[in-house]
Enzyme design. Structure first.
Site, PDB file in Angstrom:
ATOM      1  N   SER A 177     113.183  74.189 -53.408  1.00 50.75           N
ATOM      2  CA  SER A 177     114.439  73.695 -53.520  1.00 50.75           C
ATOM      3  C   SER A 177     114.334  72.347 -52.774  1.00 50.75           C
ATOM      4  CB  SER A 177     115.283  74.756 -52.248  1.00 50.75           C
ATOM      5  OG  SER A 177     115.793  75.636 -53.080  1.00 50.75           O
ATOM      6  N   LYS A 208     116.233  69.701 -54.729  1.00 49.23           N
ATOM      7  CA  LYS A 208     117.683  69.121 -54.656  1.00 49.23           C
ATOM      8  C   LYS A 208     117.646  67.738 -53.790  1.00 49.23           C
ATOM      9  CE  LYS A 208     119.502  73.942 -54.416  1.00 49.23           C
ATOM     10  NZ  LYS A 208     118.178  74.984 -54.369  1.00 49.23           N
ATOM     11  N   SER A 237     121.750  75.219 -49.802  1.00 47.07           N
ATOM     12  CA  SER A 237     120.827  75.178 -50.706  1.00 47.07           C
ATOM     13  C   SER A 237     121.312  76.016 -51.827  1.00 47.07           C
ATOM     14  CB  SER A 237     119.555  75.752 -50.277  1.00 47.07           C
ATOM     15  OG  SER A 237     118.486  75.169 -51.121  1.00 47.07           O
ATOM     16  N   LYS A 297     115.760  68.713 -46.479  1.00 46.82           N
ATOM     17  CA  LYS A 297     115.871  69.729 -47.196  1.00 46.82           C
ATOM     18  C   LYS A 297     114.653  70.674 -47.074  1.00 46.82           C
ATOM     19  CE  LYS A 297     118.088  72.260 -50.090  1.00 46.82           C
ATOM     20  NZ  LYS A 297     117.109  73.449 -49.411  1.00 46.82           N
TER      21      LYS A 297
END
Length: 388
Positions: free
Chosen positions: A63, A66, A123, A229
């Protein structure tokens, strides 16, 4: 003998003034990230590498993908192509995303602000795809934009197949490339308003109230951390791109492939502690400072204003001096309309002893459209009458 001692002392002083990237990056090995496949630590403004381990190894980013998704969203907001209060509709495809999600339903609308909360804090894969479709028209076209932006940033070891980081073949990046993406994203001050929030609510005044808790626990437990993140899949293991600011100094630490979330957070904490204890920054300009204007050919305005594209600082060892540096502004010549806000129109450099310490783009403050036929005629007529 006396001259020799003075010479040695001068060298020692010079060595304390600035931190070349090659010297700062010499500290490699297992000291700071022994339980990670790959790691890197950089200072945000200069991009100087303070520590790295296998930083060019291609790995699944999970993730942390992102970060690029959020970067393209922030760019669109900065250019006026999006507004925070604009409502974005969720497609059937976006709602079908698995993994981390904010449980958007087909046809459900949320503002860009709410979608960003869902991406940055929770997320949300569904929110990521909904925003991708809004910006590019389709998820596939947005992925093309992601890869084009990676190419524009000079990232040669990154390839995206989706906007979420969900497992898929041929989707990879490196800790070094993730740090560069994070550096670019942090140009936008608003981003840490989302990534630095530990908890929030969506649909707060409805019976579908949804509690968001930041997947990056360091936001709560490490002073100064305000992003960016996390990531996890069975293949990628535990990943984190973190940023923290203390005083004038902001750093970015990336860990990929840690075996547990505890290991991931501990190693990022070590890197942040190391950076803040050993180095300091000396601010020169904030982002958006007007530097110089330059002539534009065939534009509806004759000149375009050049501004700093990012915060600009110098990095030294803690206690070092930032004196005796030279700053130069070089604007591009023969610029032709149209020019878009944010286009590169020059370069700002900071140098010492013939070495470039900072090399930052100067960008256009405003749009410059092509001049109309009537504008060109009036200019030509004016030039003609002046020669009489």
């Amino acid at each position: 003998m006396k001259r020799f001692l003075i010479f040695c002392f001068s060298l020692m002083v010079a060595a304390c003034v600035i931190v070349p990237q090659a010297e700062a990056a010499e500290k490699k090995g297992a000291d700071l990230a022994e339980n990670a496949r790959s790691a890197i630590l950089i200072e945000r403004d200069t991009g100087a590498v303070l520590y790295e381990k296998n930083s060019k190894q291609e790995l699944p980013p999970a993730s942390m993908t992102k970060i690029m998704t959020m970067l393209l969203i922030m760019e669109a907001l900065d250019k006026g192509e999006l507004k925070f209060d604009e409502k974005v509709r969720t497609s059937e495809y976006a709602a079908s995303m698995g993994g981390s999600q904010i449980f958007l339903e087909p046809g459900e609308e949320m503002t860009v602000e709410q979608m960003m909360q869902g991406i940055a804090i929770g997320s949300g894969n569904d929110a990521s795809v909904a925003m991708a479709e809004r910006i590019a028209g389709s998820h596939e076209e947005f992925v093309k934009k992601m890869n084009q932006k990676a190419a524009d940033l000079g990232l040669k070891n990154t390839k995206f197949q989706n906007a979420t980081g969900l497992p898929v073949n041929d989707h990879y990046s490196t800790s070094r490339d993730m740090a560069i993406m994070a550096k670019e994203l942090l140009k936008y001050d608003d981003i840490t308003r989302f990534t630095g929030t530990y908890e929030a609510y969506l649909r707060e005044d409805t019976d579908k109230k949804f509690w968001l808790v930041n997947t990056n626990r360091l936001v709560k437990f490490y002073p100064g951390v305000d992003g960016l993140k996390t990531g996890f899949t069975n293949e990628a293991k535990y990943c984190l791109t973190a940023t923290a600011k203390k005083g004038d100094m902001r750093v970015i630490a990336v860990v990929m492939g840690a075996p547990t979330p505890k290991d991931r957070n501990a190693q990022v904490t070590k890197m942040l502690d190391y950076a803040f204890s050993q180095y300091m920054t000396h601010p020169i300009y904030k982002r958006g400072v007007v530097l110089e204007s330059v002539h534009v050919n065939k534009g509806n305005k004759k000149t375009v204003t050049g501004i700093t594209s990012e915060p600009i600082s110098l990095l030294t060892k803690r206690g070092g001096s930032s004196k005796d540096f030279t700053k130069t502004i070089k604007m591009d010549k023969n610029l032709n309309a149209p020019i878009k806000q944010g286009d590169k129109i020059g370069t700002f450099k900071v140098m010492k002893d013939g070495k470039t310490l900072v090399n930052s783009p100067i960008v256009a403050k405003e749009n410059i459209d092509k001049a109309s036929w009537w504008q060109m005629f009036k200019r030509s007529f004016g030039m003609f009458t002046q020669t009489k």
